[in-house]
Design a protein around this motif. Structure first.
Motif, PDB file in Angstrom:
ATOM      1  N   ASN A  40       1.091  -1.167  -0.159  1.00  0.00           N
ATOM      2  CA  ASN A  40      -0.034  -0.099  -0.142  1.00  0.00           C
ATOM      3  C   ASN A  40       0.835   1.167   0.013  1.00  0.00           C
ATOM      4  O   ASN A  40       0.473   2.365  -0.681  1.00  0.00           O
ATOM      5  CB  ASN A  40      -0.995   0.147   1.310  1.00  0.00           C
ATOM      6  N   ASP A  53       5.366   6.635   4.920  1.00  0.00           N
ATOM      7  CA  ASP A  53       5.318   7.060   3.608  1.00  0.00           C
ATOM      8  C   ASP A  53       4.847   8.510   3.468  1.00  0.00           C
ATOM      9  O   ASP A  53       4.330   8.992   4.213  1.00  0.00           O
ATOM     10  CB  ASP A  53       4.476   6.327   2.702  1.00  0.00           C
ATOM     11  N   ILE A 101      -4.311  10.095   3.981  1.00  0.00           N
ATOM     12  CA  ILE A 101      -5.824   9.485   3.924  1.00  0.00           C
ATOM     13  C   ILE A 101      -6.558  10.612   4.623  1.00  0.00           C
ATOM     14  O   ILE A 101      -6.224  11.385   5.565  1.00  0.00           O
ATOM     15  CB  ILE A 101      -5.915   8.288   4.853  1.00  0.00           C
ATOM     16  N   TYR A 143     -13.683  -1.594   2.276  1.00  0.00           N
ATOM     17  CA  TYR A 143     -13.643  -0.277   2.234  1.00  0.00           C
ATOM     18  C   TYR A 143     -12.448   0.360   1.697  1.00  0.00           C
ATOM     19  O   TYR A 143     -11.408  -0.181   1.743  1.00  0.00           O
ATOM     20  CB  TYR A 143     -13.524   0.306   3.807  1.00  0.00           C
ATOM     21  N   GLN A 144     -12.545   1.137   0.808  1.00  0.00           N
ATOM     22  CA  GLN A 144     -11.426   2.025  -0.138  1.00  0.00           C
ATOM     23  C   GLN A 144     -11.942   3.347   0.000  1.00  0.00           C
ATOM     24  O   GLN A 144     -13.003   3.713  -0.326  1.00  0.00           O
ATOM     25  CB  GLN A 144     -11.540   1.326  -1.514  1.00  0.00           C
ATOM     26  N   VAL A 145     -10.937   4.413   0.050  1.00  0.00           N
ATOM     27  CA  VAL A 145     -10.813   5.660   0.275  1.00  0.00           C
ATOM     28  C   VAL A 145     -11.602   6.180  -1.195  1.00  0.00           C
ATOM     29  O   VAL A 145     -12.813   6.718  -1.048  1.00  0.00           O
ATOM     30  CB  VAL A 145      -9.729   6.405   0.465  1.00  0.00           C
ATOM     31  N   ARG A 170     -11.045   4.835  -9.013  1.00  0.00           N
ATOM     32  CA  ARG A 170      -9.656   4.979  -8.525  1.00  0.00           C
ATOM     33  C   ARG A 170      -8.771   4.243  -9.660  1.00  0.00           C
ATOM     34  O   ARG A 170      -9.274   3.027 -10.496  1.00  0.00           O
ATOM     35  CB  ARG A 170      -9.457   4.171  -7.167  1.00  0.00           C
ATOM     36  N   GLY A 219      -7.280  -3.939  -6.314  1.00  0.00           N
ATOM     37  CA  GLY A 219      -7.654  -4.136  -4.997  1.00  0.00           C
ATOM     38  C   GLY A 219      -9.000  -4.224  -4.590  1.00  0.00           C
ATOM     39  O   GLY A 219     -10.002  -3.700  -5.219  1.00  0.00           O
ATOM     40  N   MET A 220      -9.399  -5.020  -3.437  1.00  0.00           N
ATOM     41  CA  MET A 220     -10.768  -5.109  -3.160  1.00  0.00           C
ATOM     42  C   MET A 220     -10.959  -4.525  -1.777  1.00  0.00           C
ATOM     43  O   MET A 220     -12.078  -4.647  -1.156  1.00  0.00           O
ATOM     44  CB  MET A 220     -11.074  -6.832  -3.120  1.00  0.00           C
ATOM     45  N   GLY A 221     -10.149  -3.752  -1.219  1.00  0.00           N
ATOM     46  CA  GLY A 221     -10.467  -3.043   0.216  1.00  0.00           C
ATOM     47  C   GLY A 221     -10.260  -4.088   1.170  1.00  0.00           C
ATOM     48  O   GLY A 221     -11.024  -4.200   2.134  1.00  0.00           O
ATOM     49  N   GLY A 278      -7.290  -5.884   1.911  1.00  0.00           N
ATOM     50  CA  GLY A 278      -5.749  -5.860   2.479  1.00  0.00           C
ATOM     51  C   GLY A 278      -5.427  -5.512   3.968  1.00  0.00           C
ATOM     52  O   GLY A 278      -5.007  -6.029   4.790  1.00  0.00           O
ATOM     53  N   LEU A 279      -6.069  -4.065   4.169  1.00  0.00           N
ATOM     54  CA  LEU A 279      -5.942  -3.696   5.588  1.00  0.00           C
ATOM     55  C   LEU A 279      -6.853  -4.500   6.665  1.00  0.00           C
ATOM     56  O   LEU A 279      -6.398  -4.833   7.651  1.00  0.00           O
ATOM     57  CB  LEU A 279      -6.144  -2.206   5.696  1.00  0.00           C
TER      58      LEU A 279
END
Ligand code: ADP
Length: 419
Positions: A315, A343, A348, A361-363, A369, A373-375, A377-378
């Motif tokens: 990320n 970084d 965010i 969830y993705q910002v 975007r 990614g599928m939201g 990872g985190l």
């Protein structure tokens, strides 16, 4: 002639306050409304008390609370809004006291028939909530045959306003509870679906990967080999997604497998970073590590830690522009090891920070975007860190960069820095 008894008056007010206070404690609407009519009967010294509400299907008034012993029979009674005393209180939203009810042409006799009484006097008030009349509270016949007066009216109006607020807030609580139960059931269905889907996809995907890897070894033709490489690369990506789904779900349902061994954290971070140097270089981003001079061991599931740390580095590289910097640092604290991923990328927005660890969830919207990614990872990372009894948090300033920090406990036997 009635005379004013200050002691009796104060006692009635005290009772009224007590009843109102208790109304707030009632747990369900039915019980609460029953308490209101009981109190109305009691405090006005009446033979009966009823609470009516409007019924949309019939456009009539129905009894929602009254004398308990006649509950079933009264539940069938409907009172017209036009041509009834109760109806006129409802439609005009105005209280009435009538002490010679039989001579009133609006008198409606169904309840008298059910309960076998004759109405002499009625005191009725509208139940109003936020300016809207939602029902009528009514008492019938003073037990001592006296007439209804201003005090009775005030008592009924006070009870009616308390009943309106309490009934509405109780029904709001009920609605919220129902919505919560429904949401929980849907969440369970979603969990089940994810568990089944990830389980069913794992086996065929494992076969695809296994056979493709085997084929790669057999093929000598460069072009064919690169085609097989594409299959392997994409199947591996799919495998990661499935693993992430399975990990989050496993953590939430408590069914995740956890293979513990001693993990040297310094070496692990170094190894993971090495896998990202090429990507960082291609994107013109500097990827640096600040490692410890002395190795720290933790007890954990290496595979899960690799996924978690890789997600954070991945990320950081994705959301940092060319010429940017990503720094991974390890620090030993008493009883813990702290790993931070810093970084100077896009950052965010503050109002999104608390949501980024939520599944899917993705910002930025998935459709607008630039990155895939599928939201997941985190949320998978958080699940895996928490499986290690660790913590993860983020600090970020939009436009300036982000810092994700992971805190993991060091097992007692490896802890050389006891607090
Ligand atoms: P995805 O894999 O779809 O990006 P993640 O769960 O890994 O999902 O991340 C969720 C969201 O958090 C991302 O879509 C991104 O908007 C934001 N995010 C995660 N890491 C960073 C970072 N280092 N800098 C800025 N935004 C980030």
């Amino acid at each position: 002639m009635s005379f004013f008894d200050p002691n009796a008056y104060v006692k009635r007010l005290e009772r009224l306050v007590e009843v109102c206070r208790n109304l707030g404690k009632s747990e369900d609407v039915k019980h609460l409304l029953q308490q209101v009519v009981n109190a109305a009967c009691d405090l006005t010294g009446s033979q009966y008390s009823f609470l009516f509400t409007y019924e949309q299907e019939t456009d009539l008034l129905k009894i929602v609370a009254g004398p308990l012993e006649n509950r079933d029979a009264l539940a069938r009674v409907r009172v017209p809004i036009e041509k009834s005393l109760t109806g006129s209180v409802y439609s005009k939203s105005r209280s009435i006291t009538i002490n010679n009810a039989q001579s009133d042409p609006r008198m409606f006799h169904d309840m008298e028939r059910v309960l076998r009484y004759t109405t002499q006097a009625i005191c009725a008030v509208p139940v109003i909530f936020r300016g809207k009349t939602i029902g009528v509270l009514e008492t019938v016949n003073k037990r001592d045959k006296s007439i209804y007066n201003e005090d009775d009216l005030i008592i009924l109006e006070t009870l009616a306003s308390q009943a309106a607020i309490a009934a509405l807030s109780t029904s709001l609580i009920e609605e919220t509870e129902n919505a919560y139960t429904e949401a929980k059931e849907l969440d369970q269905m979603k969990n089940n679906f994810i568990a089944i889907a990830s389980h069913e996809l794992r086996t065929p995907l494992g076969l695809v990967l296994g056979h493709a890897t085997f084929l790669r070894e057999l093929i000598s033709d460069e072009q064919q080999r690169s085609q097989v490489e594409i299959i392997i690369r994409n199947a591996t990506k799919l495998k990661t997604i499935i693993e992430e789904l399975a990990n989050i779900n496993g953590y939430q349902t408590g069914s995740a497998r956890f293979r513990v061994k001693t993990v040297p954290i310094n070496a692990l971070i170094q190894k993971i970073c090495e896998q990202f140097y090429e990507q960082a270089c291609q994107n013109n981003i500097s990827l640096q590590t600040n490692l410890l001079t002395q190795e720290i061991q933790i007890e954990g599931d290496e595979e899960k830690l690799v996924i978690a740390f890789s997600n954070l580095i991945k990320n950081a590289l994705i959301f940092t522009n060319p010429q940017g910097h990503v720094v991974v640092s390890i620090e030993q604290l008493p009883g813990f090891v702290q790993i931070s991923f810093d970084d100077d990328g896009i950052g965010i927005p503050e109002n999104e920070l608390h949501k980024i660890f939520t599944r899917f969830y993705q910002v930025q919207s998935h459709l607008t975007r630039k990155h895939g990614g599928m939201g997941l990872g985190l949320s998978a990372t958080k699940a895996m860190i928490e499986m290690h009894k660790g913590k993860i948090w983020v600090e970020s300033v939009e436009g300036k960069g982000s810092k994700f920090t992971v805190l993991l406990p060091i097992s007692a036997q490896h802890n050389t820095m006891r607090p």
